[in-house]
Design an enzyme around this catalytic site. Sequence first.
Site, PDB file in Angstrom:
ATOM      1  N   LYS A   1      -3.480 -14.408  51.455  1.00  0.00           N
ATOM      2  CA  LYS A   1      -2.661 -13.264  51.068  1.00  0.00           C
ATOM      3  C   LYS A   1      -1.663 -13.593  49.959  1.00  0.00           C
ATOM      4  O   LYS A   1      -2.011 -13.544  48.791  1.00  0.00           O
ATOM      5  CB  LYS A   1      -1.992 -12.659  52.299  1.00  0.00           C
ATOM      6  CG  LYS A   1      -2.999 -12.028  53.268  1.00  0.00           C
ATOM      7  CD  LYS A   1      -2.369 -11.113  54.255  1.00  0.00           C
ATOM      8  CE  LYS A   1      -3.370 -10.579  55.267  1.00  0.00           C
ATOM      9  NZ  LYS A   1      -4.434  -9.750  54.689  1.00  0.00           N
TER      10      LYS A   1
ATOM     11  N   ASP B   1      -2.805 -20.229  61.792  1.00  0.00           N
ATOM     12  CA  ASP B   1      -3.162 -19.156  60.858  1.00  0.00           C
ATOM     13  C   ASP B   1      -1.870 -18.535  60.336  1.00  0.00           C
ATOM     14  O   ASP B   1      -1.258 -17.691  60.976  1.00  0.00           O
ATOM     15  CB  ASP B   1      -4.021 -18.120  61.578  1.00  0.00           C
ATOM     16  CG  ASP B   1      -4.437 -16.966  60.674  1.00  0.00           C
ATOM     17  OD1 ASP B   1      -3.830 -16.798  59.595  1.00  0.00           O
ATOM     18  OD2 ASP B   1      -5.349 -16.217  61.053  1.00  0.00           O
TER      19      ASP B   1
ATOM     20  N   PHE C   1      -5.744 -11.700  65.389  1.00  0.00           N
ATOM     21  CA  PHE C   1      -6.471 -11.128  64.255  1.00  0.00           C
ATOM     22  C   PHE C   1      -6.601 -12.223  63.207  1.00  0.00           C
ATOM     23  O   PHE C   1      -5.617 -12.609  62.570  1.00  0.00           O
ATOM     24  CB  PHE C   1      -5.772  -9.916  63.651  1.00  0.00           C
ATOM     25  CG  PHE C   1      -6.570  -9.319  62.525  1.00  0.00           C
ATOM     26  CD1 PHE C   1      -7.612  -8.447  62.781  1.00  0.00           C
ATOM     27  CD2 PHE C   1      -6.307  -9.667  61.211  1.00  0.00           C
ATOM     28  CE1 PHE C   1      -8.392  -7.930  61.745  1.00  0.00           C
ATOM     29  CE2 PHE C   1      -7.067  -9.142  60.171  1.00  0.00           C
ATOM     30  CZ  PHE C   1      -8.107  -8.269  60.438  1.00  0.00           C
TER      31      PHE C   1
END
Length: 410
Positions: free
Chosen positions: A266, A237, A152
């Site tokens: 984030k 990531d 994801f």
Amino acid sequence: MSITTGTTGTGTPTTSLEVERAEARTAHNYHPLPVVLAHGEGAWMTDVDGKRFLDLLAGYSALNFGHSHPRLLATAHAQLDKLTLTSRAFIHDEFADFCAALGDLCGKELVLPMNTGAEAVETAIKVSRKWGYEVKGVPADQARIVVATGNFHGRTTTIVGFSDDPDARDGFGPFAPGFDMVQYGDLAALEAAITPDTVAVLIEPIQGEGGVIIPPEGYLRDVREICTRENVLFAADEIQAGLGRTGRTFACDHEGVVPDLYILGKALGGGIVPVSAVVGNRDVLGVLKPGQHGSTFGGNPLACAVGHEVVQMLATGELQDRATELGEILRERLAALVGNGVVSFRTRGLWAGVDIDPAIGTGRQVCERLMERGVLAKDTHGSTIRLAPPLVISEEDLHWGLDQLAAVLS
């Protein structure tokens, strides 16, 4: 299920009214729990009816430092009074300090600030391809990137094109070519997928959305070795896994691995503003020239001020140590639930994927029951729930939240 409600001045249930209003005017691309939050502090949030909830999701790790952290709020308030946006047409006085601090935290030379995690992933894809053409010598338009099953990386059309999640992918084609998918954790498959046209391996060191899936020990070290040997970039990531969540600054640190590109987001925005970045050395990020990539809001003054404060908070290592210590409590408490409503679980630092016994209910149903008891968590892939409390949660509150999980599984 019931929903805790209060009333407006007209006697209308407040939560019910707000849920109804949101559903009426919002595209249904999410299926949120029916809670309407109005205030947050530390690891706790309060809804419009005054009911308190312990946050065990932390905005998918965007709130690693909790809600309304005083240092971050003070920084944001101060910057709001000065300057919030210039565009990258000009340089502002927060830019250099943020880039230098983040680069130092990563041990890299250059920083390319963006806004969202998906933007950072797209940036890493573009940089990898350009590096492949200009440095490695891959023929024009032939660059390939190896990705993993269960990934994801965001929701742009390019990114969902190399997802194997039907919900993310179906109905959004046609997709960009140039991606080769291999089984996550399967080193032999990854090595076999690399060709002379491969420019990068793009993986999550821990797959968050997949349910906190941790690869086999040594996998990341071997990926690093293969990428170095084959002259391929390793793009990690770390959008969810990075910045303290796993008990280290980066999840790659658990294996002593340094990727060519860190992809961050984030928590970098402190739960206040969207901040993301791609961080690498000059021989990789230096392939970009003016006009070839950018963002109006990327690296804006407010983002840089907050992001710089986040980096300074992480530089001491205290929050990483706290994630390790509290993560041991999380692991021990979840271990006691195996066979008692929990089939299996995975933890790394203060982060867990918990597989619920289907006889107990779906992940969604368990999260609804937790909500009734004042705890907020999120399900994924049917039977799994994710737990990612803010790193500032107290030991007492963590135990209380896990008590509620035990109760709803009994």
